[in-house]
Design a protein around this motif. Structure first.
Motif, PDB file in Angstrom:
ATOM      1  N   GLN A  30       0.821  -1.210   0.000  1.00 24.78           N
ATOM      2  CA  GLN A  30       0.000   0.000   0.000  1.00 24.78           C
ATOM      3  C   GLN A  30       0.856   1.261   0.000  1.00 24.78           C
ATOM      4  OE1 GLN A  30      -2.201   0.475   3.665  1.00 24.78           O
ATOM      5  NE2 GLN A  30      -0.576  -0.416   4.913  1.00 24.78           N
ATOM      6  N   HIS A  31       0.247   2.335  -0.486  1.00 28.25           N
ATOM      7  CA  HIS A  31       0.869   3.648  -0.422  1.00 28.25           C
ATOM      8  C   HIS A  31       0.631   4.243   0.969  1.00 28.25           C
ATOM      9  CE1 HIS A  31       1.146   4.475  -5.003  1.00 28.25           C
ATOM     10  NE2 HIS A  31       2.315   4.133  -4.506  1.00 28.25           N
ATOM     11  N   GLN A  32       1.641   4.937   1.477  1.00 28.11           N
ATOM     12  CA  GLN A  32       1.508   5.654   2.737  1.00 28.11           C
ATOM     13  C   GLN A  32       2.146   7.023   2.608  1.00 28.11           C
ATOM     14  OE1 GLN A  32       2.208   3.863   6.592  1.00 28.11           O
ATOM     15  NE2 GLN A  32       2.333   1.809   5.688  1.00 28.11           N
ATOM     16  N   GLN A  33       1.642   7.976   3.375  1.00 28.15           N
ATOM     17  CA  GLN A  33       2.270   9.282   3.475  1.00 28.15           C
ATOM     18  C   GLN A  33       3.359   9.201   4.553  1.00 28.15           C
ATOM     19  OE1 GLN A  33       1.707  12.090   1.491  1.00 28.15           O
ATOM     20  NE2 GLN A  33       0.640  10.484   0.330  1.00 28.15           N
ATOM     21  N   TYR A  34       4.536   9.677   4.212  1.00 32.26           N
ATOM     22  CA  TYR A  34       5.680   9.492   5.107  1.00 32.26           C
ATOM     23  C   TYR A  34       6.527  10.751   5.135  1.00 32.26           C
ATOM     24  CZ  TYR A  34      10.302   7.842   6.571  1.00 32.26           C
ATOM     25  OH  TYR A  34      11.523   7.698   7.189  1.00 32.26           O
ATOM     26  N   LYS A  35       6.853  11.184   6.335  1.00 34.38           N
ATOM     27  CA  LYS A  35       7.808  12.267   6.518  1.00 34.38           C
ATOM     28  C   LYS A  35       9.168  11.650   6.845  1.00 34.38           C
ATOM     29  CE  LYS A  35       5.463  16.527   7.866  1.00 34.38           C
ATOM     30  NZ  LYS A  35       5.399  17.580   8.903  1.00 34.38           N
ATOM     31  N   GLN A  36      10.115  11.891   5.968  1.00 39.44           N
ATOM     32  CA  GLN A  36      11.441  11.332   6.194  1.00 39.44           C
ATOM     33  C   GLN A  36      11.990  11.842   7.524  1.00 39.44           C
ATOM     34  OE1 GLN A  36      13.956  11.265   2.433  1.00 39.44           O
ATOM     35  NE2 GLN A  36      12.392  12.744   1.864  1.00 39.44           N
ATOM     36  N   ARG A  37      12.485  10.922   8.333  1.00 41.84           N
ATOM     37  CA  ARG A  37      13.048  11.290   9.628  1.00 41.84           C
ATOM     38  C   ARG A  37      14.192  10.342   9.957  1.00 41.84           C
ATOM     39  NH1 ARG A  37      13.040  10.032  14.894  1.00 41.84           N
ATOM     40  NH2 ARG A  37      13.098  11.747  16.413  1.00 41.84           N
ATOM     41  N   HIS A  38      15.323  10.921  10.325  1.00 40.97           N
ATOM     42  CA  HIS A  38      16.495  10.116  10.631  1.00 40.97           C
ATOM     43  C   HIS A  38      17.192  10.687  11.863  1.00 40.97           C
ATOM     44  CE1 HIS A  38      16.061   8.262   6.667  1.00 40.97           C
ATOM     45  NE2 HIS A  38      15.889   9.487   6.199  1.00 40.97           N
ATOM     46  N   ASP A  56      10.160  18.533   6.066  1.00 36.57           N
ATOM     47  CA  ASP A  56       9.064  19.469   6.294  1.00 36.57           C
ATOM     48  C   ASP A  56       7.803  19.071   5.526  1.00 36.57           C
ATOM     49  OD1 ASP A  56      10.700  21.060   7.916  1.00 36.57           O
ATOM     50  OD2 ASP A  56      11.493  22.124   6.174  1.00 36.57           O
ATOM     51  N   GLN A  57       7.965  18.259   4.482  1.00 34.69           N
ATOM     52  CA  GLN A  57       6.821  17.837   3.675  1.00 34.69           C
ATOM     53  C   GLN A  57       6.742  16.311   3.653  1.00 34.69           C
ATOM     54  OE1 GLN A  57       9.431  19.561   2.131  1.00 34.69           O
ATOM     55  NE2 GLN A  57       8.665  21.650   2.393  1.00 34.69           N
ATOM     56  N   SER A  58       5.521  15.787   3.524  1.00 32.35           N
ATOM     57  CA  SER A  58       5.327  14.342   3.412  1.00 32.35           C
ATOM     58  C   SER A  58       5.508  13.909   1.961  1.00 32.35           C
ATOM     59  CB  SER A  58       3.926  13.939   3.882  1.00 32.35           C
ATOM     60  OG  SER A  58       3.755  14.233   5.244  1.00 32.35           O
ATOM     61  N   ILE A  59       5.932  12.669   1.785  1.00 31.32           N
ATOM     62  CA  ILE A  59       6.027  12.086   0.449  1.00 31.32           C
ATOM     63  C   ILE A  59       5.224  10.779   0.435  1.00 31.32           C
ATOM     64  CG2 ILE A  59       8.268  13.101  -0.076  1.00 31.32           C
ATOM     65  CD1 ILE A  59       9.544  10.416   0.626  1.00 31.32           C
ATOM     66  N   THR A  60       4.814  10.345  -0.746  1.00 38.38           N
ATOM     67  CA  THR A  60       4.073   9.089  -0.889  1.00 38.38           C
ATOM     68  C   THR A  60       5.059   7.961  -1.139  1.00 38.38           C
ATOM     69  OG1 THR A  60       2.177  10.266  -1.815  1.00 38.38           O
ATOM     70  CG2 THR A  60       2.284   7.889  -2.174  1.00 38.38           C
ATOM     71  N   VAL A  61       4.978   6.907  -0.319  1.00 34.61           N
ATOM     72  CA  VAL A  61       5.893   5.775  -0.457  1.00 34.61           C
ATOM     73  C   VAL A  61       5.088   4.477  -0.517  1.00 34.61           C
ATOM     74  CG1 VAL A  61       7.834   6.916   0.680  1.00 34.61           C
ATOM     75  CG2 VAL A  61       6.170   5.660   2.059  1.00 34.61           C
ATOM     76  N   LEU A  62       5.681   3.453  -1.105  1.00 30.65           N
ATOM     77  CA  LEU A  62       5.074   2.126  -1.186  1.00 30.65           C
ATOM     78  C   LEU A  62       5.625   1.280  -0.040  1.00 30.65           C
ATOM     79  CD1 LEU A  62       3.239   0.195  -2.788  1.00 30.65           C
ATOM     80  CD2 LEU A  62       5.250  -0.433  -4.140  1.00 30.65           C
ATOM     81  N   THR A  63       4.731   0.640   0.723  1.00 29.96           N
ATOM     82  CA  THR A  63       5.166  -0.132   1.885  1.00 29.96           C
ATOM     83  C   THR A  63       4.566  -1.529   1.875  1.00 29.96           C
ATOM     84  OG1 THR A  63       3.327   0.606   3.294  1.00 29.96           O
ATOM     85  CG2 THR A  63       5.316   1.980   3.261  1.00 29.96           C
ATOM     86  N   VAL A  64       5.264  -2.425   2.578  1.00 34.30           N
ATOM     87  CA  VAL A  64       4.769  -3.768   2.856  1.00 34.30           C
ATOM     88  C   VAL A  64       5.117  -4.082   4.304  1.00 34.30           C
ATOM     89  CG1 VAL A  64       5.072  -4.560   0.478  1.00 34.30           C
ATOM     90  CG2 VAL A  64       6.921  -4.900   2.129  1.00 34.30           C
ATOM     91  N   PRO A  65       4.464  -5.061   4.932  1.00 33.56           N
ATOM     92  CA  PRO A  65       4.867  -5.459   6.286  1.00 33.56           C
ATOM     93  C   PRO A  65       6.316  -5.957   6.296  1.00 33.56           C
ATOM     94  CG  PRO A  65       2.678  -6.284   5.784  1.00 33.56           C
ATOM     95  CD  PRO A  65       3.224  -5.734   4.502  1.00 33.56           C
ATOM     96  N   GLN A  66       7.015  -5.675   7.376  1.00 30.51           N
ATOM     97  CA  GLN A  66       8.409  -6.116   7.479  1.00 30.51           C
ATOM     98  C   GLN A  66       8.529  -7.629   7.381  1.00 30.51           C
ATOM     99  OE1 GLN A  66      10.550  -4.321  10.803  1.00 30.51           O
ATOM    100  NE2 GLN A  66       9.136  -2.590  10.803  1.00 30.51           N
ATOM    101  N   ALA A  67       7.493  -8.356   7.824  1.00 33.33           N
ATOM    102  CA  ALA A  67       7.521  -9.821   7.794  1.00 33.33           C
ATOM    103  C   ALA A  67       7.583 -10.369   6.375  1.00 33.33           C
ATOM    104  CB  ALA A  67       6.297 -10.384   8.508  1.00 33.33           C
ATOM    105  N   ALA A  68       7.262  -9.560   5.372  1.00 33.30           N
ATOM    106  CA  ALA A  68       7.251 -10.039   3.993  1.00 33.30           C
ATOM    107  C   ALA A  68       8.654 -10.091   3.386  1.00 33.30           C
ATOM    108  CB  ALA A  68       6.355  -9.143   3.137  1.00 33.30           C
TER     109      ALA A  68
END
Length: 386
Positions: A43-51, A298-310
């Motif tokens: 699925q797509h999620q909105q994500y703010k890069q943070r490190h 400062d801005q969110s980006i759209t990223v593709l994610t899967v569960p870590q278990a996959a």
């Protein structure tokens, strides 16, 4: 006859049962049960890069205070560790010998200027006399040469006066900028000078202050890819805010901005140096401190994610398995990014949002295999065991 008929009637059900069981066994051998797996949707999620990184604080200006002329130290006019203003007096070197040099230089200037005036008068007089034939050309040449010589002497004398003035100024050692002064490395009466490499003291600026930190090349390249995609799409390039967490865990109350990125990757560490700039009006932050640096977009980006278990990691790289509508398994190679809770960011040309990725039973499937998707609370058993 009755006995034979009865025996036949008794054996017939047995034969039917044996035939049925035999057929079931053969069907079971020919059609083994499909591997059971559980799936989740990409699925797509909105994500703010943070490190988070480990950083070190550095002064914007950090100076060693050195003596530029030789002489005996007569005063040190500051309190160690105190904040001093720009141009504040720090040290005073005995100035008398330099004052004498300046006086001599000024006298030399005055003398050469007097000779220059005389040469100018003689030159002007000679120009009038040579027209009348009262002096020879050679005499006129001598007057011209003398004028040029005296003009040069004036310039040389003035240069010596300027040098003497500069040297006298160097007997007063002042702060080149506002900052916190260090300890005194000399005492009153010491002979100091340019030949002594040890600084008299040090001075560091306090406001603003830098926090430098090393960023893994993989994270940096991912951020640059986001920038390129935003630029290509005509969107604003993402910006970042930097936060500092002190050694006691407290969050510094002022955020900062990235103001410098190194022009090269450190080959040994496979990382790049980045610097954040912070206001520090009260001097809470001090150069040399180790801090935790949080960098947040400062801005969110759209990223593709899967569960870590996959995700499966092996010698081939990182991979996952998807199940199509017919229950067939396909292996996809992916690149993983940051974790978002129980999910992980992935990149793959073949993986699209809404695909079924295997999250349980993934170790038992192979590419092209047919599987059975189970739902609800049913558990996937380890079918590798008898």
């Amino acid at each position: 006859m009755l006995y034979r008929a009865s025996l036949f009637c008794l054996c017939l059900p047995c034969l039917f049962t044996a035939f049925f069981l035999s057929s079931c066994c053969q069907d079971s051998e020919q059609k083994p049960s499909a591997t059971k797996v559980k799936v989740a949707l990409s699925q797509h999620q909105q994500y703010k890069q943070r490190h988070e990184f480990v950083g070190r604080l550095e002064a914007v200006n950090d100076a060693n205070i050195l003596a530029q002329v030789s002489g005996y130290l007569v005063s040190a006019d500051f309190i160690e560790g105190d904040i001093v203003e720009q141009e504040a007096l720090l040290f005073l070197i005995e100035p008398s010998s330099y004052q004498a040099e300046l006086a001599a230089a000024k006298a030399s200037v005055a003398q050469t200027k007097a000779l220059e005036e005389e040469a100018k008068l003689n030159y002007s007089r000679g120009k009038r006399l040579i027209v009348k034939g009262a002096i020879s050309q050679s005499e006129m040449d001598r007057l011209t040469s003398n004028l040029h010589s005296t003009e040069a002497n004036v310039k040389a004398a003035m240069a010596k006066q300027q040098a003497a003035q500069v040297n006298l100024g160097h007997t007063r050692i002042t702060a080149p900028f506002k900052g916190r002064v260090g300890k005194k490395n000399v005492a009153i009466g010491d002979l100091v000078g340019p030949s002594n490499p040890e600084p008299l003291t040090t001075l560091v600026s306090i406001d603003p202050i830098y926090a430098t930190f090393q960023v893994d090349a993989k994270i940096y390249n991912a951020a640059m890819k986001v920038n390129r995609e935003a630029r290509a799409a005509g969107k604003p390039i993402p910006t970042f805010t930097v936060y500092i967490r002190l050694s006691n865990g407290a969050l510094y109350d002022k955020s900062g901005k990235i103001d410098f990125i190194s022009n090269r990757i450190d080959a040994e560490m496979d990382s790049i140096m980045i610097r954040g700039r912070f206001d520090n009006p009260e001097g809470v932050l001090r150069p040399g401190q180790y801090v935790k640096v949080d960098v947040e977009a400062d801005q969110s980006i759209t990223v593709l994610t899967v569960p870590q278990a996959a995700i499966i990691s092996n010698q081939e790289g990182e991979q996952l398995f998807v199940v199509d509508a017919e229950g067939k398994v396909q292996k996809l190679m992916v690149e993983t990014g940051e974790n978002i809770g129980q999910d992980v960011i992935v990149e793959s040309d073949q993986l699209k949002p809404g695909m079924q990725v295997i999250i349980a039973g993934v170790q038992k499937v192979k590419n092209g295999q047919m599987v059975q998707i189970i739902k609800g609370k049913e558990k996937v058993k380890d079918q590798s065991k008898p």
